[in-house]
Design a protein around this motif. Structure first.
Motif, mmCIF file in Angstrom:
data_model
loop_
_atom_site.group_PDB
_atom_site.id
_atom_site.type_symbol
_atom_site.label_atom_id
_atom_site.label_comp_id
_atom_site.label_asym_id
_atom_site.label_seq_id
_atom_site.Cartn_x
_atom_site.Cartn_y
_atom_site.Cartn_z
ATOM 1 N N UNK A 32 36.443 -4.293 -1.507
ATOM 2 C CA UNK A 32 37.631 -4.372 -2.341
ATOM 3 C C UNK A 32 38.752 -3.660 -1.605
ATOM 4 N N UNK A 33 39.740 -3.176 -2.342
ATOM 5 C CA UNK A 33 40.832 -2.404 -1.760
ATOM 6 C C UNK A 33 40.980 -1.074 -2.500
ATOM 7 N N UNK A 34 39.895 -0.597 -3.026
ATOM 8 C CA UNK A 34 39.902 0.603 -3.859
ATOM 9 C C UNK A 34 40.398 1.798 -3.059
ATOM 10 N N UNK A 35 41.382 2.494 -3.617
ATOM 11 C CA UNK A 35 41.931 3.664 -2.926
ATOM 12 C C UNK A 35 41.850 4.924 -3.782
ATOM 13 N N UNK A 36 41.160 4.841 -4.887
ATOM 14 C CA UNK A 36 40.968 6.012 -5.737
ATOM 15 C C UNK A 36 39.943 5.725 -6.811
ATOM 16 N N UNK A 37 39.328 6.782 -7.290
ATOM 17 C CA UNK A 37 38.299 6.642 -8.317
ATOM 18 C C UNK A 37 38.696 7.447 -9.547
ATOM 19 N N UNK A 38 38.330 6.976 -10.721
ATOM 20 C CA UNK A 38 38.710 7.689 -11.937
ATOM 21 C C UNK A 38 37.980 9.026 -12.065
ATOM 22 N N UNK A 42 32.504 11.052 -13.130
ATOM 23 C CA UNK A 42 31.492 12.110 -13.229
ATOM 24 C C UNK A 42 30.743 12.092 -14.554
ATOM 25 N N UNK A 43 31.101 11.189 -15.464
ATOM 26 C CA UNK A 43 30.401 11.069 -16.736
ATOM 27 C C UNK A 43 29.278 10.039 -16.698
ATOM 28 N N UNK A 44 29.087 9.413 -15.551
ATOM 29 C CA UNK A 44 28.018 8.413 -15.405
ATOM 30 C C UNK A 44 26.718 9.120 -15.034
ATOM 31 N N UNK A 45 26.172 9.861 -15.971
ATOM 32 C CA UNK A 45 25.025 10.738 -15.709
ATOM 33 C C UNK A 45 23.741 9.999 -15.329
ATOM 34 N N UNK A 63 34.004 13.604 -7.627
ATOM 35 C CA UNK A 63 33.400 13.260 -8.909
ATOM 36 C C UNK A 63 31.899 12.979 -8.772
ATOM 37 N N UNK A 64 31.481 12.554 -7.582
ATOM 38 C CA UNK A 64 30.072 12.208 -7.360
ATOM 39 C C UNK A 64 29.184 13.445 -7.222
ATOM 40 N N UNK A 65 29.774 14.557 -6.854
ATOM 41 C CA UNK A 65 28.988 15.736 -6.497
ATOM 42 C C UNK A 65 28.198 16.340 -7.650
ATOM 43 N N UNK A 66 28.617 16.128 -8.868
ATOM 44 C CA UNK A 66 27.901 16.699 -10.006
ATOM 45 C C UNK A 66 26.892 15.756 -10.658
ATOM 46 N N UNK A 67 26.734 14.561 -10.111
ATOM 47 C CA UNK A 67 25.812 13.591 -10.708
ATOM 48 C C UNK A 67 24.390 13.860 -10.231
ATOM 49 N N UNK A 91 23.452 15.738 -4.749
ATOM 50 C CA UNK A 91 21.980 15.724 -4.738
ATOM 51 C C UNK A 91 21.392 14.457 -4.129
ATOM 52 N N UNK A 92 22.234 13.519 -3.732
ATOM 53 C CA UNK A 92 21.758 12.234 -3.219
ATOM 54 C C UNK A 92 20.851 12.412 -2.003
#
Length: 124
Positions: A32-38, A42-45, A63-67, A91-92
């Motif tokens: 895509x052309x995604x240049x930012x994430x909401x 971080x609520x996608x537990x 935002x990914x770091x706390x998942x 944690x990935x």
């Protein structure tokens, strides 16, 4: 549950109601052309796998770091130039940063044990 948003020329993943996918386990939004994430990402537990390769993301999405359930992160071929300290909380098991221009690569690699102790595979 999986959401596939690849190859749509999206600039953003912001949605009306902004991320009401609490049970989402896999998200693919490559090419895509995604240049930012909401911030609400971080609520996608339940998220285990996120594929954001081949976009225009300029910074590592903290935002990914706390998942806690996230197993695999593919941020290859974006425009990421540095990796923030918060990545130590990621944690990935698999992290793919190939094709980016991470400016602090040598520092990042020197401190992998400190920054990302749990990753089995890191691609840069």
């Amino acid at each position: 549950k999986t959401k596939i948003l690849s190859s749509n020329s999206f600039f953003s993943l912001y949605t009306p109601g902004d991320w009401q996918f609490e049970k989402l386990e896999a998200l693919a939004a490559t090419h895509n052309r995604i240049n930012g994430l909401p911030p609400s990402l971080n609520q996608l537990h339940s998220l285990k796998n996120i594929q954001l390769a081949h976009n225009a993301i300029p910074v590592f999405p903290i935002q990914l770091c706390g998942l806690k359930n996230l197993d695999s992160v593919d941020l290859s071929y974006n425009k990421i130039t540095e990796v923030p300290d918060q990545v130590k909380d990621l944690r990935a098991i698999e992290l793919n940063l190939n094709g980016n221009q991470v400016g602090s690569t040598s520092c990042f690699q020197c401190h992998l044990g400190y920054f990302i102790p749990s990753q089995d595979f890191i691609y840069m």
